[in-house]
Design a protein around this motif. Structure first.
Motif, PDB file in Angstrom:
ATOM      1  N   GLY A  24       0.799  -1.226   0.000  1.00  0.00           N
ATOM      2  CA  GLY A  24       0.000   0.000   0.000  1.00  0.00           C
ATOM      3  C   GLY A  24       0.827   1.269   0.000  1.00  0.00           C
ATOM      4  N   GLY A  25       1.824   1.357   0.882  1.00  0.00           N
ATOM      5  CA  GLY A  25       2.656   2.553   0.935  1.00  0.00           C
ATOM      6  C   GLY A  25       3.457   2.753  -0.339  1.00  0.00           C
ATOM      7  N   SER A  26       3.980   1.654  -0.897  1.00  0.00           N
ATOM      8  CA  SER A  26       4.741   1.747  -2.145  1.00  0.00           C
ATOM      9  C   SER A  26       3.857   2.192  -3.297  1.00  0.00           C
ATOM     10  CB  SER A  26       5.373   0.391  -2.468  1.00  0.00           C
ATOM     11  OG  SER A  26       6.317   0.021  -1.484  1.00  0.00           O
ATOM     12  N   SER A  27       2.620   1.688  -3.322  1.00  0.00           N
ATOM     13  CA  SER A  27       1.691   2.092  -4.371  1.00  0.00           C
ATOM     14  C   SER A  27       1.338   3.562  -4.255  1.00  0.00           C
ATOM     15  CB  SER A  27       0.428   1.233  -4.311  1.00  0.00           C
ATOM     16  OG  SER A  27      -0.418   1.492  -5.405  1.00  0.00           O
ATOM     17  N   ASP A  28       1.135   4.048  -3.025  1.00  0.00           N
ATOM     18  CA  ASP A  28       0.875   5.476  -2.817  1.00  0.00           C
ATOM     19  C   ASP A  28       2.027   6.314  -3.357  1.00  0.00           C
ATOM     20  OD1 ASP A  28      -1.465   4.754  -1.496  1.00  0.00           O
ATOM     21  OD2 ASP A  28      -0.610   5.004   0.509  1.00  0.00           O
ATOM     22  N   ALA A  29       3.256   5.870  -3.071  1.00  0.00           N
ATOM     23  CA  ALA A  29       4.430   6.616  -3.520  1.00  0.00           C
ATOM     24  C   ALA A  29       4.501   6.667  -5.044  1.00  0.00           C
ATOM     25  CB  ALA A  29       5.699   5.973  -2.954  1.00  0.00           C
ATOM     26  N   ALA A  30       4.246   5.527  -5.693  1.00  0.00           N
ATOM     27  CA  ALA A  30       4.293   5.499  -7.156  1.00  0.00           C
ATOM     28  C   ALA A  30       3.224   6.399  -7.769  1.00  0.00           C
ATOM     29  CB  ALA A  30       4.131   4.065  -7.645  1.00  0.00           C
ATOM     30  N   SER A  31       2.012   6.351  -7.234  1.00  0.00           N
ATOM     31  CA  SER A  31       0.952   7.218  -7.757  1.00  0.00           C
ATOM     32  C   SER A  31       1.287   8.681  -7.541  1.00  0.00           C
ATOM     33  CB  SER A  31      -0.394   6.865  -7.109  1.00  0.00           C
ATOM     34  OG  SER A  31      -0.868   5.609  -7.579  1.00  0.00           O
ATOM     35  N   CYS A  32       1.961   8.998  -6.442  1.00  0.00           N
ATOM     36  CA  CYS A  32       2.419  10.373  -6.212  1.00  0.00           C
ATOM     37  C   CYS A  32       3.418  10.798  -7.289  1.00  0.00           C
ATOM     38  CB  CYS A  32       3.075  10.486  -4.834  1.00  0.00           C
ATOM     39  SG  CYS A  32       1.942  10.828  -3.487  1.00  0.00           S
ATOM     40  N   LEU A  33       4.379   9.945  -7.586  1.00  0.00           N
ATOM     41  CA  LEU A  33       5.381  10.291  -8.591  1.00  0.00           C
ATOM     42  C   LEU A  33       4.740  10.569  -9.941  1.00  0.00           C
ATOM     43  CD1 LEU A  33       8.202   7.713  -7.750  1.00  0.00           C
ATOM     44  CD2 LEU A  33       8.147  10.140  -7.157  1.00  0.00           C
ATOM     45  N   LEU A  34       3.752   9.765 -10.301  1.00  0.00           N
ATOM     46  CA  LEU A  34       3.087   9.944 -11.591  1.00  0.00           C
ATOM     47  C   LEU A  34       2.206  11.187 -11.598  1.00  0.00           C
ATOM     48  CD1 LEU A  34       2.123   6.213 -12.249  1.00  0.00           C
ATOM     49  CD2 LEU A  34       3.937   7.518 -13.370  1.00  0.00           C
ATOM     50  N   ALA A  35       1.421  11.373 -10.545  1.00  0.00           N
ATOM     51  CA  ALA A  35       0.479  12.491 -10.518  1.00  0.00           C
ATOM     52  C   ALA A  35       1.191  13.833 -10.364  1.00  0.00           C
ATOM     53  CB  ALA A  35      -0.529  12.300  -9.383  1.00  0.00           C
ATOM     54  N   LEU A  36       2.254  13.865  -9.557  1.00  0.00           N
ATOM     55  CA  LEU A  36       2.917  15.145  -9.298  1.00  0.00           C
ATOM     56  C   LEU A  36       3.659  15.670 -10.516  1.00  0.00           C
ATOM     57  CD1 LEU A  36       4.180  14.745  -5.629  1.00  0.00           C
ATOM     58  CD2 LEU A  36       2.274  16.124  -6.478  1.00  0.00           C
ATOM     59  N   GLN A  37       4.118  14.797 -11.391  1.00  0.00           N
ATOM     60  CA  GLN A  37       4.719  15.298 -12.624  1.00  0.00           C
ATOM     61  C   GLN A  37       3.695  16.071 -13.440  1.00  0.00           C
ATOM     62  OE1 GLN A  37       8.046  12.652 -14.430  1.00  0.00           O
ATOM     63  NE2 GLN A  37       6.566  11.239 -13.517  1.00  0.00           N
ATOM     64  N   ARG A  38       2.451  15.596 -13.445  1.00  0.00           N
ATOM     65  CA  ARG A  38       1.381  16.315 -14.146  1.00  0.00           C
ATOM     66  C   ARG A  38       0.999  17.585 -13.405  1.00  0.00           C
ATOM     67  NH1 ARG A  38      -2.785  12.537 -17.384  1.00  0.00           N
ATOM     68  NH2 ARG A  38      -1.229  11.309 -18.504  1.00  0.00           N
ATOM     69  N   LEU A  39       0.891  17.492 -12.081  1.00  0.00           N
ATOM     70  CA  LEU A  39       0.479  18.660 -11.295  1.00  0.00           C
ATOM     71  C   LEU A  39       1.484  19.793 -11.441  1.00  0.00           C
ATOM     72  CD1 LEU A  39      -1.740  19.473  -9.050  1.00  0.00           C
ATOM     73  CD2 LEU A  39       0.154  19.110  -7.451  1.00  0.00           C
ATOM     74  N   TRP A  40       2.783  19.456 -11.374  1.00  0.00           N
ATOM     75  CA  TRP A  40       3.827  20.470 -11.398  1.00  0.00           C
ATOM     76  C   TRP A  40       4.287  20.826 -12.810  1.00  0.00           C
ATOM     77  CZ3 TRP A  40       6.998  17.625  -7.061  1.00  0.00           C
ATOM     78  CH2 TRP A  40       6.444  17.922  -5.814  1.00  0.00           C
ATOM     79  N   GLY A  41       3.862  20.063 -13.823  1.00  0.00           N
ATOM     80  CA  GLY A  41       4.312  20.319 -15.183  1.00  0.00           C
ATOM     81  C   GLY A  41       5.777  20.008 -15.390  1.00  0.00           C
ATOM     82  N   VAL A  42       6.268  18.947 -14.707  1.00  0.00           N
ATOM     83  CA  VAL A  42       7.667  18.544 -14.814  1.00  0.00           C
ATOM     84  C   VAL A  42       7.717  17.082 -15.223  1.00  0.00           C
ATOM     85  CG1 VAL A  42       8.403  20.200 -13.065  1.00  0.00           C
ATOM     86  CG2 VAL A  42       7.813  17.868 -12.383  1.00  0.00           C
ATOM     87  N   THR A  43       8.916  16.636 -15.599  1.00  0.00           N
ATOM     88  CA  THR A  43       9.066  15.219 -15.933  1.00  0.00           C
ATOM     89  C   THR A  43      10.486  14.788 -15.680  1.00  0.00           C
ATOM     90  OG1 THR A  43       8.595  13.535 -17.592  1.00  0.00           O
ATOM     91  CG2 THR A  43       9.718  15.513 -18.361  1.00  0.00           C
ATOM     92  N   LEU A  44      10.637  13.517 -15.359  1.00  0.00           N
ATOM     93  CA  LEU A  44      11.949  12.891 -15.283  1.00  0.00           C
ATOM     94  C   LEU A  44      12.036  11.840 -16.378  1.00  0.00           C
ATOM     95  CD1 LEU A  44      12.702  12.148 -11.500  1.00  0.00           C
ATOM     96  CD2 LEU A  44      13.734  13.896 -12.944  1.00  0.00           C
ATOM     97  N   PRO A  45      13.203  11.652 -16.976  1.00  0.00           N
ATOM     98  CA  PRO A  45      13.375  10.523 -17.893  1.00  0.00           C
ATOM     99  C   PRO A  45      13.034   9.218 -17.181  1.00  0.00           C
ATOM    100  CG  PRO A  45      15.229  12.030 -18.035  1.00  0.00           C
ATOM    101  CD  PRO A  45      14.412  12.480 -16.871  1.00  0.00           C
ATOM    102  N   ALA A  46      12.547   8.256 -17.945  1.00  0.00           N
ATOM    103  CA  ALA A  46      12.050   7.017 -17.351  1.00  0.00           C
ATOM    104  C   ALA A  46      13.092   6.340 -16.470  1.00  0.00           C
ATOM    105  CB  ALA A  46      11.584   6.067 -18.452  1.00  0.00           C
ATOM    106  N   ALA A  47      14.334   6.290 -16.910  1.00  0.00           N
ATOM    107  CA  ALA A  47      15.370   5.617 -16.129  1.00  0.00           C
ATOM    108  C   ALA A  47      15.611   6.331 -14.805  1.00  0.00           C
ATOM    109  CB  ALA A  47      16.669   5.540 -16.940  1.00  0.00           C
ATOM    110  N   GLU A  48      15.592   7.669 -14.818  1.00  0.00           N
ATOM    111  CA  GLU A  48      15.780   8.424 -13.580  1.00  0.00           C
ATOM    112  C   GLU A  48      14.602   8.237 -12.639  1.00  0.00           C
ATOM    113  OE1 GLU A  48      17.022  12.505 -13.918  1.00  0.00           O
ATOM    114  OE2 GLU A  48      18.088  12.125 -15.787  1.00  0.00           O
ATOM    115  N   LEU A  49      13.398   8.172 -13.208  1.00  0.00           N
ATOM    116  CA  LEU A  49      12.213   7.974 -12.375  1.00  0.00           C
ATOM    117  C   LEU A  49      12.259   6.606 -11.700  1.00  0.00           C
ATOM    118  CD1 LEU A  49       9.511   9.236 -11.485  1.00  0.00           C
ATOM    119  CD2 LEU A  49       8.439   8.025 -13.397  1.00  0.00           C
ATOM    120  N   ARG A  50      12.668   5.574 -12.443  1.00  0.00           N
ATOM    121  CA  ARG A  50      12.768   4.239 -11.856  1.00  0.00           C
ATOM    122  C   ARG A  50      13.813   4.203 -10.748  1.00  0.00           C
ATOM    123  NH1 ARG A  50      12.116   2.626 -17.349  1.00  0.00           N
ATOM    124  NH2 ARG A  50      14.383   2.417 -17.578  1.00  0.00           N
ATOM    125  N   ALA A  51      14.949   4.885 -10.962  1.00  0.00           N
ATOM    126  CA  ALA A  51      15.988   4.917  -9.932  1.00  0.00           C
ATOM    127  C   ALA A  51      15.498   5.646  -8.691  1.00  0.00           C
ATOM    128  CB  ALA A  51      17.246   5.588 -10.488  1.00  0.00           C
TER     129      ALA A  51
END
Length: 308
Positions: A126-153
């Motif tokens: 549950g906590g890990s899933s919350d964190a992943a959804s945060c990473l995905l949603a916040l890129q949209r909210l803030w208008g930013v992005t990380l390359p896929a490899a950096e996001l996975r790291a």
């Protein structure tokens, strides 16, 4: 012209949004979990199939322009599975937001509202899933992005299970959780039982009696198991130690057995689950302690945020 080192990692012409509501974060079940070795740094090597199910937390995000990151426990509607649990002050969702903010160099912040439904200390991610959804949603909210490899790291730095929840679907998982191979699973129903007692993952992995030398399996062997009955493959190597540390796990498995269902612990527990045949249904929580959480779930075809 080069981008200054501290400049925000923008997503093209994307602009910040004011809010994103009703972002799901689904739980997972480990169909099996084998420990195949241990690295010199103490991390255990595993093999598992992680399966997404329709038991979800829900997150809401509101933009803050002052750079602050805050979070509120919103509880949630009565699901028949018990009340929502109190959240720690610095949970994985907050840590994920701080890590992404630093990695992208943005001056924006967020207020996170979390409707917590997935039980903690359950082995359901549950906590890990919350964190992943945060990473995905916040890129949209803030208008930013990380390359896929950096996001996975970044996700792996938060926890071994977090990268899986970014992968978009069910997966064959190896290493310490960072080696992820997408797989397909047939639609199925399950009953999940979470006794009130929780369980410390470090206590299980530090137990001397934990089996750490299971023979390496293959995806092909998993797919061919018992003429396609993949839901009965292997075992959970953590389960014997977990049952010794937490007797309610055994009681939960005994209850499933009394319903003529073959149960297994997910992850490091304490939740257990069983395949629910399509021609079988359970009475409404028969003969169980009132503080258990029991839910009938289906696996998902894909993560609700696949493609984000």
């Amino acid at each position: 012209m080069t981008r200054p080192a501290n400049a925000p990692r923008t997503a093209g012409s994307a602009r910040p949004l004011k809010a994103i509501y009703d972002v799901p974060a689904p739980a997972k079940l480990n169909l099996f979990l084998h420990i195949t070795g241990r690295r010199a740094d103490g991390y255990h090597l595993l093999q598992s199939v992680f399966m997404l199910i329709d038991w979800c937390d829900t997150l809401h995000f509101e933009l803050r322009t002052d750079g602050q990151i805050s979070r509120a426990d919103l509880g949630g509607p009565d699901t028949g599975c018990g009340t929502a649990e109190a959240l720690p002050a610095e949970d994985l969702a907050v840590r994920a937001a701080r890590a992404l903010q630093a990695a992208c160099g943005t001056s924006l912040g967020v207020h996170i509202g979390l409707e917590k439904r997935i039980p903690s200390q359950a082995g359901m991610g549950g906590g890990s899933s919350d964190a992943a959804s945060c990473l995905l949603a916040l890129q949209r909210l803030w208008g930013v992005t990380l390359p896929a490899a950096e996001l996975r790291a970044l996700a792996l730095s938060l926890g071994a299970d977090v990268p899986f929840f970014l992968s978009g679907g069910h997966a064959w998982v190896e290493g310490i959780g960072e080696k992820i191979t997408p797989i397909a699973l047939p639609p199925a129903r399950f009953v999940v039982v979470k006794p009130s007692a929780g369980l410390s993952t470090p206590a299980i992995f530090s137990a001397p009696e934990l089996k750490r030398d299971t023979e390496t399996a293959t995806i092909q062997g998993f797919a061919a198991n018992a003429k396609g009955q993949v839901f009965g493959f292997g075992r959970n190597d953590l389960q014997p130690v977990a049952q010794a540390l937490c007797p309610p796990i055994g009681q939960s498995l005994d209850w499933l057995s009394a319903q003529h269902l073959q149960g297994r612990m997910t992850g490091s527990g304490s939740a257990v689950f069983a395949l629910l045949p399509h021609d079988v249904d359970l009475p409404d929580v028969p003969g169980t302690p009132g503080d258990w959480k029991i839910r009938k779930c289906s696996n998902l075809q894909a993560h609700p945020l696949a493609g984000w």
